[in-house]
Design an enzyme around this catalytic site. Structure first.
Site, mmCIF file in Angstrom:
data_model
loop_
_atom_site.group_PDB
_atom_site.id
_atom_site.type_symbol
_atom_site.label_atom_id
_atom_site.label_comp_id
_atom_site.label_asym_id
_atom_site.label_seq_id
_atom_site.Cartn_x
_atom_site.Cartn_y
_atom_site.Cartn_z
ATOM 1 N N THR A 102 2.427 -7.234 -21.048
ATOM 2 C CA THR A 102 3.206 -5.731 -20.905
ATOM 3 C C THR A 102 2.695 -5.186 -19.567
ATOM 4 O O THR A 102 1.846 -5.328 -18.964
ATOM 5 C CB THR A 102 2.459 -5.077 -21.866
ATOM 6 O OG1 THR A 102 2.582 -3.654 -21.600
ATOM 7 C CG2 THR A 102 0.934 -5.008 -22.266
ATOM 8 N N ARG B 208 4.241 4.143 -21.323
ATOM 9 C CA ARG B 208 4.116 4.526 -22.415
ATOM 10 C C ARG B 208 2.975 5.618 -22.555
ATOM 11 O O ARG B 208 3.196 6.718 -21.929
ATOM 12 C CB ARG B 208 3.754 3.407 -23.421
ATOM 13 C CG ARG B 208 4.242 3.813 -24.866
ATOM 14 C CD ARG B 208 4.517 2.383 -25.793
ATOM 15 N NE ARG B 208 3.861 1.302 -25.488
ATOM 16 C CZ ARG B 208 4.038 0.232 -26.055
ATOM 17 N NH1 ARG B 208 4.916 0.123 -27.090
ATOM 18 N NH2 ARG B 208 3.276 -0.897 -25.817
ATOM 19 N N HIS C 290 14.494 0.901 -15.883
ATOM 20 C CA HIS C 290 14.246 -0.396 -16.315
ATOM 21 C C HIS C 290 14.348 -1.167 -15.043
ATOM 22 O O HIS C 290 13.878 -2.458 -15.157
ATOM 23 C CB HIS C 290 15.676 -0.834 -17.436
ATOM 24 C CG HIS C 290 15.450 -0.684 -18.589
ATOM 25 N ND1 HIS C 290 15.547 0.834 -18.956
ATOM 26 C CD2 HIS C 290 14.778 -1.234 -19.677
ATOM 27 C CE1 HIS C 290 15.315 0.716 -20.266
ATOM 28 N NE2 HIS C 290 14.762 -0.096 -20.583
ATOM 29 N N LEU C 291 14.441 -0.755 -13.806
ATOM 30 C CA LEU C 291 14.140 -1.414 -12.605
ATOM 31 C C LEU C 291 12.837 -1.906 -12.708
ATOM 32 O O LEU C 291 12.678 -3.165 -12.050
ATOM 33 C CB LEU C 291 14.068 -0.388 -11.717
ATOM 34 C CG LEU C 291 15.316 0.071 -10.543
ATOM 35 C CD1 LEU C 291 15.009 0.910 -9.491
ATOM 36 C CD2 LEU C 291 15.552 -1.359 -9.898
ATOM 37 N N ARG D 26 12.913 -6.472 -30.749
ATOM 38 C CA ARG D 26 11.996 -5.930 -31.686
ATOM 39 C C ARG D 26 12.600 -6.425 -33.025
ATOM 40 O O ARG D 26 13.751 -6.598 -33.380
ATOM 41 C CB ARG D 26 12.268 -4.458 -31.205
ATOM 42 C CG ARG D 26 11.435 -4.356 -29.968
ATOM 43 C CD ARG D 26 11.108 -2.852 -29.597
ATOM 44 N NE ARG D 26 10.104 -2.788 -28.522
ATOM 45 C CZ ARG D 26 10.328 -2.581 -27.212
ATOM 46 N NH1 ARG D 26 11.616 -2.725 -26.869
ATOM 47 N NH2 ARG D 26 9.342 -2.474 -26.641
ATOM 48 N N CYS D 27 11.642 -6.595 -33.892
ATOM 49 C CA CYS D 27 11.991 -6.969 -35.252
ATOM 50 C C CYS D 27 11.253 -6.226 -36.475
ATOM 51 O O CYS D 27 10.082 -6.286 -36.704
ATOM 52 C CB CYS D 27 11.522 -8.644 -35.314
ATOM 53 S SG CYS D 27 12.005 -9.328 -36.916
ATOM 54 N N ASP E 204 -2.025 -1.655 -20.864
ATOM 55 C CA ASP E 204 -2.745 -0.491 -21.896
ATOM 56 C C ASP E 204 -3.397 -1.272 -22.847
ATOM 57 O O ASP E 204 -3.973 -0.645 -24.016
ATOM 58 C CB ASP E 204 -1.869 0.345 -22.455
ATOM 59 C CG ASP E 204 -0.602 -0.333 -23.289
ATOM 60 O OD1 ASP E 204 -0.508 -1.798 -23.205
ATOM 61 O OD2 ASP E 204 0.004 0.403 -24.062
ATOM 62 N N ASP F 274 2.709 -2.142 -19.081
ATOM 63 C CA ASP F 274 1.731 -0.966 -19.169
ATOM 64 C C ASP F 274 0.276 -0.838 -18.885
ATOM 65 O O ASP F 274 -0.362 0.126 -18.784
ATOM 66 C CB ASP F 274 1.900 -0.349 -20.931
ATOM 67 C CG ASP F 274 3.281 -0.026 -21.268
ATOM 68 O OD1 ASP F 274 4.426 0.006 -20.246
ATOM 69 O OD2 ASP F 274 3.470 -0.194 -22.347
ATOM 70 N N GLY G 142 8.428 -5.366 -25.417
ATOM 71 C CA GLY G 142 8.860 -5.032 -24.063
ATOM 72 C C GLY G 142 8.589 -6.487 -23.203
ATOM 73 O O GLY G 142 7.494 -6.927 -23.157
ATOM 74 N N ARG H 223 13.378 17.395 -7.057
ATOM 75 C CA ARG H 223 14.414 16.654 -7.490
ATOM 76 C C ARG H 223 13.755 15.585 -8.304
ATOM 77 O O ARG H 223 12.424 15.595 -8.032
ATOM 78 C CB ARG H 223 14.875 15.599 -6.333
ATOM 79 C CG ARG H 223 15.875 16.506 -5.430
ATOM 80 C CD ARG H 223 17.086 16.837 -6.127
ATOM 81 N NE ARG H 223 18.286 17.422 -5.337
ATOM 82 C CZ ARG H 223 18.103 18.763 -4.843
ATOM 83 N NH1 ARG H 223 17.411 19.582 -5.368
ATOM 84 N NH2 ARG H 223 19.230 18.893 -4.031
HETATM 85 P P1 ADP Z 1 5.210 -4.124 -27.648
HETATM 86 O O1 ADP Z 1 4.624 -5.539 -27.975
HETATM 87 O O2 ADP Z 1 5.846 -4.476 -26.197
HETATM 88 O O3 ADP Z 1 3.969 -3.204 -27.822
HETATM 89 P P2 ADP Z 1 6.672 -3.251 -30.092
HETATM 90 O O4 ADP Z 1 5.790 -2.256 -30.312
HETATM 91 O O5 ADP Z 1 8.102 -3.116 -29.857
HETATM 92 O O6 ADP Z 1 6.448 -3.887 -28.474
HETATM 93 O O7 ADP Z 1 6.373 -4.378 -30.883
HETATM 94 C C1 ADP Z 1 7.085 -5.564 -30.762
HETATM 95 C C2 ADP Z 1 7.211 -6.130 -32.358
HETATM 96 O O8 ADP Z 1 6.129 -6.481 -32.902
HETATM 97 C C3 ADP Z 1 8.060 -5.155 -33.154
HETATM 98 O O9 ADP Z 1 9.274 -5.320 -33.020
HETATM 99 C C4 ADP Z 1 7.527 -5.866 -34.625
HETATM 100 O O10 ADP Z 1 8.344 -7.139 -34.922
HETATM 101 C C5 ADP Z 1 6.119 -6.147 -34.399
HETATM 102 N N1 ADP Z 1 5.182 -5.543 -34.829
HETATM 103 C C6 ADP Z 1 4.832 -4.209 -34.206
HETATM 104 N N2 ADP Z 1 4.064 -3.572 -34.978
HETATM 105 C C7 ADP Z 1 3.933 -4.144 -36.057
HETATM 106 C C8 ADP Z 1 3.201 -3.912 -37.437
HETATM 107 N N3 ADP Z 1 2.399 -2.850 -37.496
HETATM 108 N N4 ADP Z 1 3.528 -4.900 -38.448
HETATM 109 C C9 ADP Z 1 4.130 -5.848 -38.231
HETATM 110 N N5 ADP Z 1 4.734 -6.254 -36.932
HETATM 111 C C10 ADP Z 1 4.700 -5.241 -36.088
#
Ligand code: ADP
Length: 326
Positions: A129, A175, A256-257, A75-76, A133, A131, A14, A250
């Site tokens: 982030t 979250r 996303h703002l 996100r990958c 968190d 968040d 994010g 309401r």
């Molecule tokens: P954030 O970093 O904002 O918490 P995500 O939870 O979507 O966002 O994680 C971002 C990216 O980090 C994922 O799309 C993935 O590529 C990688 N990632 C998250 N968890 C794992 C995991 N357990 N093992 C390997 N890569 C991870």
């Protein structure tokens, strides 16, 4: 800093306002320290596809004030597989990148931790982030900007809530963490915050209604943390419609703002200090740590601690909100 000549930077997961200030700080501190710097595009995906560019100091000119991330984020899924991470490692070797600075949230740092362990690769994380968190740092990059955006939006909603004498549920991000909802509620003089941290302890909605929260007020604002645990603002409004039909209710979902906008001074300074500290950490042979700031001091937080531990909500804030919203 054994054997480190080139540092790669990426932003992942994010996006958060202040990520650009962090990219700038890492790039400039690294160049200042005599390192080569490479920017990796679209988070871990860029490590697999090889979307990488060498960064000079002018690549990060004029970005400290910009929201979002010039490196893009993604996100990958592939990085979550051993095959994907192997490809990422091969790209790093090919590009002669010897260490990584990963800017992202809980998921991104989890990925960093797994990769660093698998390939014995030096990685330093920055908490990017909205968040707030991540354990081990008082604030994460992006949180302050987000809470200021929430404050501006809620102030506007308050005008219409008062005019129509309505009860508003305003859903904010976070979250599974209630920091934005709770502190946002204090900052806007809201009547209550419904947060996941205490959802399991009490029925916050029933408690709120039973406390006669509208006795002395002609409108009410309740901030709700988006989370399956709280049920979200829509579900709470439905409950009120069914159980307490006398209320004119309401819902506004800020959505996303909250992710956009120019970072506040607090976030720019936080990101600049943390970015510089990430390079210092690599110079000191630190690895597998997240940079945090606690009590205004830089700290190194092992990934294992930053990720796994839930950051507790400050109960004093809850009490303050309760006392001020009578
Ligand atoms: P954030 O970093 O904002 O918490 P995500 O939870 O979507 O966002 O994680 C971002 C990216 O980090 C994922 O799309 C993935 O590529 C990688 N990632 C998250 N968890 C794992 C995991 N357990 N093992 C390997 N890569 C991870």
């Amino acid at each position: 800093m054994a054997g480190i000549n080139c540092i790669g930077i990426l932003t992942s997961g994010g996006d958060a306002p202040g990520m650009n200030a962090a990219i700038r700080a890492v790039t400039r501190s690294a160049i200042f320290g005599g390192f080569k710097v490479k920017g990796i595009y679209r988070g871990y995906r860029g490590l697999i596809t090889g979307e990488i560019q060498e960064f000079k100091t002018q690549n990060v000119s004029n970005i400290i004030q910009a929201g979002g991330t010039i490196l893009k984020t993604a996100r990958c899924k592939e990085f979550q597989t051993p095959e994907g991470r192997q490809l990422a490692y091969e790209t790093l070797k090919k590009e002669e990148i010897d260490a990584l600075v990963v800017i992202g949230g809980d998921g991104s740092l989890t990925g960093a931790r797994i990769f660093a362990t698998e390939f014995n690769f030096p990685i330093v994380g920055l908490p990017g982030t909205i968040d707030n968190d991540l354990y081990g740092t008082d604030k994460t990059i992006g949180y302050d900007t987000d809470i200021n955006t929430i404050m501006e939006c809620v102030d506007k909603i308050r005008d219409t809530a008062t005019s129509h004498e309505r009860l508003f549920f305003i859903e904010v991000m976070g979250r599974d963490a209630g920091f934005l909802a709770l502190n946002g509620a204090i900052a806007t003089g809201a009547e209550a915050a419904i947060i996941p941290e205490i959802s399991t302890e009490v029925d916050q909605l029933a408690e709120l209604i039973q406390s006669g929260f509208r006795k002395s007020k002609n409108s009410s604002i309740v901030l709700v943390a988006e989370s399956p645990i709280t049920g979200g603002a829509m579900a709470l409004a439905e409950r009120v419609k069914n159980e307490y039909p006398q209320y004119d209710v309401r819902v506004t979902i800020l959505g996303h703002l909250q992710r956009g906008g120019s970072p506040t001074a607090v976030d720019r300074i936080l990101a600049s200090r943390m970015g510089a500290a990430a390079v210092d950490a690599l110079l000191e042979d630190q690895r597998n740590v997240m940079i945090g700031i606690r009590n205004d001091e830089i700290v190194y937080v092992p990934f294992s601690k930053a990720i796994k531990n839930d950051k507790p909500i400050n109960r004093e804030l809850l009490n303050t909100l309760r006392r001020l919203s009578i």
